[in-house]
Design a protein around this motif. Structure first.
Motif, mmCIF file in Angstrom:
data_model
loop_
_atom_site.group_PDB
_atom_site.id
_atom_site.type_symbol
_atom_site.label_atom_id
_atom_site.label_comp_id
_atom_site.label_asym_id
_atom_site.label_seq_id
_atom_site.Cartn_x
_atom_site.Cartn_y
_atom_site.Cartn_z
ATOM 1 N N VAL A 130 0.836 -1.218 -0.303
ATOM 2 C CA VAL A 130 0.296 0.356 -0.349
ATOM 3 C C VAL A 130 0.501 1.059 -0.283
ATOM 4 O O VAL A 130 1.467 1.714 1.011
ATOM 5 C CB VAL A 130 -0.425 -0.187 1.186
ATOM 6 C CG1 VAL A 130 -1.532 1.219 1.249
ATOM 7 C CG2 VAL A 130 -2.106 -1.407 0.691
ATOM 8 N N PRO A 131 0.932 2.110 -1.042
ATOM 9 C CA PRO A 131 1.535 2.973 -0.946
ATOM 10 C C PRO A 131 1.079 3.941 -0.394
ATOM 11 O O PRO A 131 0.093 5.124 -0.276
ATOM 12 C CB PRO A 131 1.166 3.770 -2.465
ATOM 13 C CG PRO A 131 0.744 2.958 -3.042
ATOM 14 C CD PRO A 131 0.023 2.089 -2.519
ATOM 15 N N LEU A 132 2.187 5.123 -0.138
ATOM 16 C CA LEU A 132 1.753 6.676 1.153
ATOM 17 C C LEU A 132 2.044 7.690 -0.723
ATOM 18 O O LEU A 132 2.348 7.404 -1.245
ATOM 19 C CB LEU A 132 3.184 6.780 2.082
ATOM 20 C CG LEU A 132 2.636 5.893 3.287
ATOM 21 C CD1 LEU A 132 4.709 6.152 3.946
ATOM 22 C CD2 LEU A 132 1.794 6.063 4.174
ATOM 23 N N HIS A 133 1.564 8.949 0.065
ATOM 24 C CA HIS A 133 1.723 10.238 -1.508
ATOM 25 C C HIS A 133 2.766 10.601 -0.941
ATOM 26 O O HIS A 133 3.437 10.420 0.082
ATOM 27 C CB HIS A 133 0.510 10.768 -0.406
ATOM 28 C CG HIS A 133 0.302 12.281 -1.668
ATOM 29 N ND1 HIS A 133 0.954 13.294 -1.378
ATOM 30 C CD2 HIS A 133 -0.441 12.768 -2.695
ATOM 31 C CE1 HIS A 133 0.247 13.953 -2.276
ATOM 32 N NE2 HIS A 133 -0.045 13.604 -3.257
ATOM 33 N N ARG A 134 3.492 10.781 -2.002
ATOM 34 C CA ARG A 134 4.951 11.210 -1.288
ATOM 35 C C ARG A 134 4.334 12.771 -0.341
ATOM 36 O O ARG A 134 5.680 12.584 -0.359
ATOM 37 C CB ARG A 134 4.921 12.174 -3.465
ATOM 38 C CG ARG A 134 4.840 11.471 -4.126
ATOM 39 C CD ARG A 134 6.380 12.439 -5.305
ATOM 40 N NE ARG A 134 5.184 13.239 -5.721
ATOM 41 C CZ ARG A 134 4.569 13.339 -6.842
ATOM 42 N NH1 ARG A 134 3.781 13.100 -7.835
ATOM 43 N NH2 ARG A 134 3.486 13.876 -6.942
ATOM 44 N N LYS A 135 3.710 13.352 -0.516
ATOM 45 C CA LYS A 135 3.912 14.375 0.701
ATOM 46 C C LYS A 135 3.731 13.607 2.036
ATOM 47 O O LYS A 135 4.733 14.432 2.802
ATOM 48 C CB LYS A 135 3.430 15.084 0.759
ATOM 49 C CG LYS A 135 1.917 16.282 1.935
ATOM 50 C CD LYS A 135 1.608 17.084 2.255
ATOM 51 C CE LYS A 135 1.697 17.919 3.236
ATOM 52 N NZ LYS A 135 0.193 18.672 2.838
ATOM 53 N N SER A 137 4.331 11.007 2.869
ATOM 54 C CA SER A 137 6.229 9.932 2.635
ATOM 55 C C SER A 137 7.676 10.668 2.994
ATOM 56 O O SER A 137 8.134 9.993 3.598
ATOM 57 C CB SER A 137 6.489 9.258 1.608
ATOM 58 O OG SER A 137 7.522 8.378 1.278
ATOM 59 N N ARG A 138 7.385 11.554 2.647
ATOM 60 C CA ARG A 138 8.787 12.827 3.135
ATOM 61 C C ARG A 138 8.277 13.526 4.724
ATOM 62 O O ARG A 138 9.396 13.421 5.611
ATOM 63 C CB ARG A 138 8.558 14.419 1.572
ATOM 64 C CG ARG A 138 8.711 14.457 0.707
ATOM 65 C CD ARG A 138 9.249 15.464 0.012
ATOM 66 N NE ARG A 138 8.000 16.115 -0.134
ATOM 67 C CZ ARG A 138 7.118 15.833 -0.845
ATOM 68 N NH1 ARG A 138 7.442 15.592 -2.619
ATOM 69 N NH2 ARG A 138 5.765 16.895 -0.870
ATOM 70 N N GLU A 139 7.118 13.484 4.643
ATOM 71 C CA GLU A 139 7.281 13.468 6.658
ATOM 72 C C GLU A 139 7.084 12.464 7.378
ATOM 73 O O GLU A 139 7.856 12.995 8.182
ATOM 74 C CB GLU A 139 5.550 13.906 6.285
ATOM 75 C CG GLU A 139 4.759 15.148 5.549
ATOM 76 C CD GLU A 139 3.464 15.378 6.432
ATOM 77 O OE1 GLU A 139 2.765 14.750 6.631
ATOM 78 O OE2 GLU A 139 2.748 16.161 5.870
ATOM 79 N N ARG A 140 7.383 10.957 6.878
ATOM 80 C CA ARG A 140 7.132 9.621 8.127
ATOM 81 C C ARG A 140 8.880 9.616 7.860
ATOM 82 O O ARG A 140 9.535 9.269 8.541
ATOM 83 C CB ARG A 140 5.825 8.836 7.518
ATOM 84 C CG ARG A 140 6.020 7.663 8.823
ATOM 85 C CD ARG A 140 4.618 7.145 8.374
ATOM 86 N NE ARG A 140 3.941 7.572 8.034
ATOM 87 C CZ ARG A 140 2.553 6.468 7.729
ATOM 88 N NH1 ARG A 140 2.262 5.700 7.633
ATOM 89 N NH2 ARG A 140 1.433 7.364 8.193
ATOM 90 N N GLY A 141 9.141 9.232 6.757
ATOM 91 C CA GLY A 141 9.961 9.383 6.071
ATOM 92 C C GLY A 141 10.136 7.584 5.936
ATOM 93 O O GLY A 141 11.599 6.830 5.575
ATOM 94 N N PHE A 142 9.057 6.478 6.111
ATOM 95 C CA PHE A 142 9.249 5.285 6.223
ATOM 96 C C PHE A 142 7.855 4.334 5.634
ATOM 97 O O PHE A 142 6.788 5.579 6.676
ATOM 98 C CB PHE A 142 9.270 4.519 8.200
ATOM 99 C CG PHE A 142 8.913 3.900 7.903
ATOM 100 C CD1 PHE A 142 10.133 2.415 7.363
ATOM 101 C CD2 PHE A 142 8.212 2.995 8.746
ATOM 102 C CE1 PHE A 142 10.025 1.163 7.438
ATOM 103 C CE2 PHE A 142 7.848 1.751 9.158
ATOM 104 C CZ PHE A 142 9.193 1.027 8.544
ATOM 105 N N ASN A 143 8.109 3.989 4.448
ATOM 106 C CA ASN A 143 6.401 2.784 4.433
ATOM 107 C C ASN A 143 6.405 1.782 5.030
ATOM 108 O O ASN A 143 7.449 1.057 4.121
ATOM 109 C CB ASN A 143 6.111 3.359 3.202
ATOM 110 C CG ASN A 143 4.960 2.457 2.513
ATOM 111 O OD1 ASN A 143 4.293 1.858 3.338
ATOM 112 N ND2 ASN A 143 4.714 2.408 1.583
ATOM 113 N N GLN A 144 5.664 1.737 6.173
ATOM 114 C CA GLN A 144 5.880 0.085 6.520
ATOM 115 C C GLN A 144 5.760 -0.877 5.830
ATOM 116 O O GLN A 144 5.750 -2.276 6.035
ATOM 117 C CB GLN A 144 5.119 0.447 7.837
ATOM 118 C CG GLN A 144 3.605 0.459 7.585
ATOM 119 C CD GLN A 144 3.181 1.221 7.547
ATOM 120 O OE1 GLN A 144 4.015 2.617 7.781
ATOM 121 N NE2 GLN A 144 2.131 2.172 7.662
ATOM 122 N N SER A 145 4.151 -0.396 5.342
ATOM 123 C CA SER A 145 4.168 -0.895 3.837
ATOM 124 C C SER A 145 4.531 -1.780 3.438
ATOM 125 O O SER A 145 5.648 -2.960 2.832
ATOM 126 C CB SER A 145 2.586 -1.486 3.099
ATOM 127 O OG SER A 145 1.452 -0.763 3.995
#
Length: 237
Positions: A130-135, A137-145
């Motif tokens: 499951v993707p994160l939006h670019r914004k 992704s930049r805020e969190r810095g980590f996509n657990q999926s």
């Protein structure tokens, strides 16, 4: 103090240190366990396992049934079935929050080890995290999926294909089940045609709205069957 080995990422180095840090002790109660084991039998048995669940969406049921739950009968999801072995409760909830919001290597390694205890062979031809939006992704810095998909790729040797999240939607916590579906309409798109069978990878399944929207996008790209693999399920009730 040891230094990070050259050419390895920081998270890989930390994971190795964690695996070596407490040999012979349970990760939950610190009781002694045989060498090579990460937990003791009582702690493993006491975890909130999702033992009686809807075969379609993974919603926990009060009794075992070969039929889908009422919600899946009334409003079927675009995916075929969901493998969700744990409930988002107790120690699993704490580990998930450490993993998702703080990128805790210890929590991720432990959750993946528990997940692998429940896995059989996957017959999908591609994994779609499951993707994160670019914004976001930049805020969190980590996509657990994405991290979970990479770990499952190591286990199954199935390629990963990434979807794109076009819209940064409001938090799903603000909506009910059907409103969540409407909130995610047209949000995901695939950049390439997909094989006939794919598996969506996520950390927590709540209403299944995100997996439903991603499954719709996958079917528009040529997929015939979509399964969902998630670590934990949040009960609707």
């Amino acid at each position: 103090m040891q230094t990070q080995p050259r050419g390895r990422s920081l998270i890989q180095w930390i994971e190795r240190q964690l695996r070596l840090a407490l040999p012979g002790y349970c990760a939950f109660c610190l009781g002694e366990v045989p060498p090579g084991q990460a937990w003791c039998a009582p702690c493993f048995a006491s975890l909130p396992w999702n033992q009686q669940a809807c075969r379609c969406c993974g919603e926990p049921l009060s009794f075992a049934s070969a039929m889908p739950c009422r919600e899946c009968v009334d409003s079927p999801p675009a995916f075929t079935r969901a493998h969700v072995p744990l409930l988002y409760q107790g120690q699993v909830r704490q580990l998930m929050r450490e993993f998702k919001f703080h990128a805790s290597p210890r929590a991720g390694v432990l959750l993946m080890a528990l997940f692998k205890e429940t896995l059989a062979q996957c017959h999908a031809e591609a994994l779609i995290p499951v993707p994160l939006h670019r914004k976001r992704s930049r805020e969190r810095g980590f996509n657990q999926s994405q991290w979970l998909a990479k770990e499952l790729h190591k286990t199954w040797d199935i390629p990963i294909i990434n979807a794109v999240r076009k819209v940064d939607t409001p938090s799903q916590r603000l909506f009910g089940r059907m409103a969540r579906r409407r909130n995610l309409e047209g949000v995901f798109v695939m950049s390439t045609r997909l094989p006939k069978r794919v598996a969506i990878i996520d950390d927590v399944l709540t209403t299944g709205a995100t997996a439903h929207a991603l499954a719709l996008a996958a079917k528009e790209a040529g997929v015939e069957q979509v399964d969902v693999y998630a670590l934990a399920r949040t009960p609707r009730r």
